[in-house]
Design a protein around this motif. Structure first.
Motif, short mmCIF file in Angstrom:
data_model
loop_
_atom_site.label_atom_id
_atom_site.label_comp_id
_atom_site.label_asym_id
_atom_site.label_seq_id
_atom_site.Cartn_x
_atom_site.Cartn_y
_atom_site.Cartn_z
N ASN A 1 2.26 15.03 -12.19
CA ASN A 1 1.84 14.14 -13.28
C ASN A 1 2.26 12.70 -13.03
O ASN A 1 1.52 11.76 -13.32
CB ASN A 1 2.41 14.62 -14.62
N SER A 2 3.47 12.51 -12.48
CA SER A 2 3.95 11.16 -12.19
C SER A 2 3.10 10.51 -11.10
O SER A 2 2.73 9.33 -11.20
CB SER A 2 5.41 11.21 -11.73
N VAL A 3 2.78 11.27 -10.07
CA VAL A 3 1.94 10.75 -8.99
C VAL A 3 0.54 10.43 -9.51
O VAL A 3 -0.05 9.41 -9.14
CB VAL A 3 1.88 11.76 -7.81
N LYS A 4 0.04 11.27 -10.40
CA LYS A 4 -1.26 11.03 -11.03
C LYS A 4 -1.28 9.67 -11.74
O LYS A 4 -2.23 8.89 -11.59
CB LYS A 4 -1.56 12.14 -12.04
N GLU A 5 -0.23 9.38 -12.51
CA GLU A 5 -0.16 8.12 -13.25
C GLU A 5 -0.05 6.93 -12.30
O GLU A 5 -0.68 5.89 -12.50
CB GLU A 5 1.04 8.14 -14.20
N LEU A 6 0.75 7.08 -11.26
CA LEU A 6 0.93 5.99 -10.30
C LEU A 6 -0.37 5.68 -9.55
O LEU A 6 -0.67 4.52 -9.26
CB LEU A 6 2.04 6.34 -9.30
N LEU A 7 -1.14 6.72 -9.25
CA LEU A 7 -2.40 6.54 -8.53
C LEU A 7 -3.53 6.05 -9.42
O LEU A 7 -4.55 5.56 -8.94
CB LEU A 7 -2.82 7.85 -7.85
N VAL B 1 2.45 -0.45 -12.23
CA VAL B 1 3.18 0.31 -11.20
C VAL B 1 4.48 -0.43 -10.88
O VAL B 1 4.52 -1.66 -10.87
CB VAL B 1 2.34 0.51 -9.92
N PRO B 2 5.56 0.32 -10.64
CA PRO B 2 6.85 -0.33 -10.33
C PRO B 2 6.87 -0.89 -8.91
O PRO B 2 6.16 -0.41 -8.02
CB PRO B 2 7.85 0.82 -10.48
N LEU B 3 7.68 -1.93 -8.73
CA LEU B 3 7.85 -2.53 -7.41
C LEU B 3 9.29 -2.32 -6.94
O LEU B 3 10.23 -2.52 -7.71
CB LEU B 3 7.55 -4.03 -7.45
N LEU B 4 9.46 -1.94 -5.70
CA LEU B 4 10.79 -1.76 -5.14
C LEU B 4 11.41 -3.13 -4.82
O LEU B 4 10.69 -4.07 -4.49
CB LEU B 4 10.72 -0.92 -3.87
N PRO B 5 12.75 -3.23 -4.89
CA PRO B 5 13.41 -4.50 -4.57
C PRO B 5 13.04 -5.04 -3.20
O PRO B 5 12.86 -6.25 -3.03
CB PRO B 5 14.90 -4.12 -4.63
N ILE B 6 12.88 -4.15 -2.20
CA ILE B 6 12.55 -4.60 -0.85
C ILE B 6 11.17 -5.27 -0.80
O ILE B 6 10.93 -6.18 -0.01
CB ILE B 6 12.63 -3.41 0.15
N VAL B 7 10.28 -4.82 -1.68
CA VAL B 7 8.94 -5.41 -1.74
C VAL B 7 8.99 -6.76 -2.46
O VAL B 7 8.33 -7.73 -2.05
CB VAL B 7 7.94 -4.46 -2.44
N LEU B 8 9.79 -6.85 -3.51
CA LEU B 8 9.95 -8.12 -4.23
C LEU B 8 10.53 -9.20 -3.31
O LEU B 8 10.14 -10.36 -3.37
CB LEU B 8 10.84 -7.93 -5.45
N GLU B 9 11.46 -8.79 -2.44
CA GLU B 9 12.03 -9.74 -1.47
C GLU B 9 10.95 -10.26 -0.54
O GLU B 9 10.92 -11.45 -0.20
CB GLU B 9 13.13 -9.05 -0.66
N GLN B 10 10.05 -9.36 -0.14
CA GLN B 10 8.96 -9.78 0.75
C GLN B 10 8.00 -10.71 0.02
O GLN B 10 7.45 -11.65 0.62
CB GLN B 10 8.21 -8.56 1.28
N PHE B 11 7.80 -10.46 -1.26
CA PHE B 11 6.94 -11.36 -2.05
C PHE B 11 7.53 -12.78 -2.08
O PHE B 11 6.80 -13.76 -1.97
CB PHE B 11 6.77 -10.83 -3.48
N PHE C 1 0.84 -1.20 0.00
CA PHE C 1 0.00 0.00 0.00
C PHE C 1 0.88 1.25 0.00
O PHE C 1 0.65 2.19 -0.76
CB PHE C 1 -0.90 0.03 1.24
N TYR C 2 1.89 1.25 0.87
CA TYR C 2 2.72 2.45 1.03
C TYR C 2 3.63 2.71 -0.16
O TYR C 2 3.90 3.86 -0.51
CB TYR C 2 3.55 2.34 2.31
N THR C 3 4.13 1.65 -0.80
CA THR C 3 5.09 1.85 -1.89
C THR C 3 4.45 1.95 -3.27
O THR C 3 5.14 2.30 -4.24
CB THR C 3 6.14 0.71 -1.91
N THR C 4 3.17 1.66 -3.38
CA THR C 4 2.51 1.74 -4.70
C THR C 4 1.31 2.68 -4.72
O THR C 4 0.91 3.15 -5.78
CB THR C 4 2.03 0.36 -5.18
N GLY C 5 0.70 2.93 -3.56
CA GLY C 5 -0.48 3.80 -3.51
C GLY C 5 -1.73 3.16 -4.08
O GLY C 5 -2.69 3.86 -4.39
#
Length: 297
Positions: A260-266, A179-189, A142-146
């Motif tokens: 604009n970037s935040v708009k696309e991510l959300l 949406v992109p995933l951070l490496p730390i999140v992929l490790e948790q996956f 939730f926090y890293t992707t919105g």
């Protein structure tokens, strides 16, 4: 023969691609107004109502203690129904044509601070095994992707692309976004899947997030999960998945992301929707302004 209300439901589902939850909400509001007109005006069909009758319903809703935003939502459902009747040429003019929404006090959504996020992700204890790993991953996602609560619940195993380190999200009106995933999140996956594979039974195997009984999550489960963990570290009144989405946007803007970037991510369709988050960044903006402007000596 199909009634206008039934045709309206089909229109919302098939042409507008509204979710089942949204369609049910629209239908409930329309039926509620139907019952009101039947009881107070002895009128079975609402297609020929006049604004005075709708106004009477609004007054009854306010008298019953409903908030302005709740009343506005119900009227919005009616407005959509009458627009549909116009579309299929069942009426010539909407009785809500000149209606003005009730004024609602603006609710200030207070995001979590970066310290609170750090506390919930790095300082508190999670249960051992599957549930603890899943819960922390959900919060971090939730926090890293919105992403929205409904978007998280509907994620499938196929939503993750390890090659491009991205997540495919199905948003409102079935609109996809990546949406992109951070490496730390992929490790948790990776840790999550190791535990998920050990579940004694899995019923909803296509879905990404499951309960310990192997079934997909629901709205109440996810809300309670977020509320539980954040109650341990925050005294804020609102502790929900939506506040985490709000926090994501606010922290991104505070740390230099453009609107604009935040708009696309959300997954917002317009900048106007994203701009509601900018007020939370005002304190940061003021600090930058005061530090940078030569007149502020």
């Amino acid at each position: 023969m199909q009634s206008n209300v039934e045709a309206f439901i089909d229109y919302l589902q098939l042409q507008k691609n509204y979710s089942l939850h949204t369609v049910k909400a629209y239908l409930a509001d329309v039926h509620e107004f139907e019952l009101f007109t039947k009881e107070h005006f002895d009128q079975e069909v609402i297609d020929s109502v006049v604004y005075a009758q709708i106004r009477s319903w609004i007054v009854s809703l306010v008298d019953a203690g409903l908030s302005s935003s709740s009343v506005n939502r119900k009227i919005s459902s009616l407005k959509s129904y009458f627009k549909f009747l116009l579309r299929i040429k069942q009426i010539e003019k909407s009785p809500l044509l000149k209606h003005k929404a009730l004024k609602s006090p603006k609710k200030i959504q207070i995001p979590f601070s970066e310290r609170e996020i750090d506390l919930v992700l790095n300082q508190i204890s999670y249960p051992e095994g599957f549930e603890g790993i899943r819960d922390k991953l959900i919060i971090d996602l939730f926090y890293t992707t919105g992403i929205r609560k409904a978007e998280l619940i509907s994620l499938k195993l196929s939503s993750i692309d390890y090659g491009s380190t991205t997540l495919k999200v199905v948003g409102k009106r079935n609109k996809d976004r990546i949406v992109p995933l951070l490496p730390i999140v992929l490790e948790q996956f990776n840790r999550y899947f190791s535990e998920r594979n050990l579940l004694p039974q899995i019923k909803d195997s296509n879905y990404l997030f499951l309960t310990k009984k192997g079934v997909k999550l629901n709205d109440t489960f996810v809300y309670r999960l977020i509320n539980l963990y954040f109650s341990a570290i925050s005294e804020k009144v609102k502790k929900s998945p939506h506040i985490l989405r709000h926090t994501f946007a606010t922290h991104m803007l505070n740390n230099g992301a453009d609107l604009n970037s935040v708009k696309e991510l959300l997954g917002h369709s317009s900048l106007a929707s994203t701009q509601v988050y900018t007020h939370s960044s005002l304190s940061e903006l003021k600090k930058v302004y005061q530090d940078a402007h030569p007149r502020n000596n």
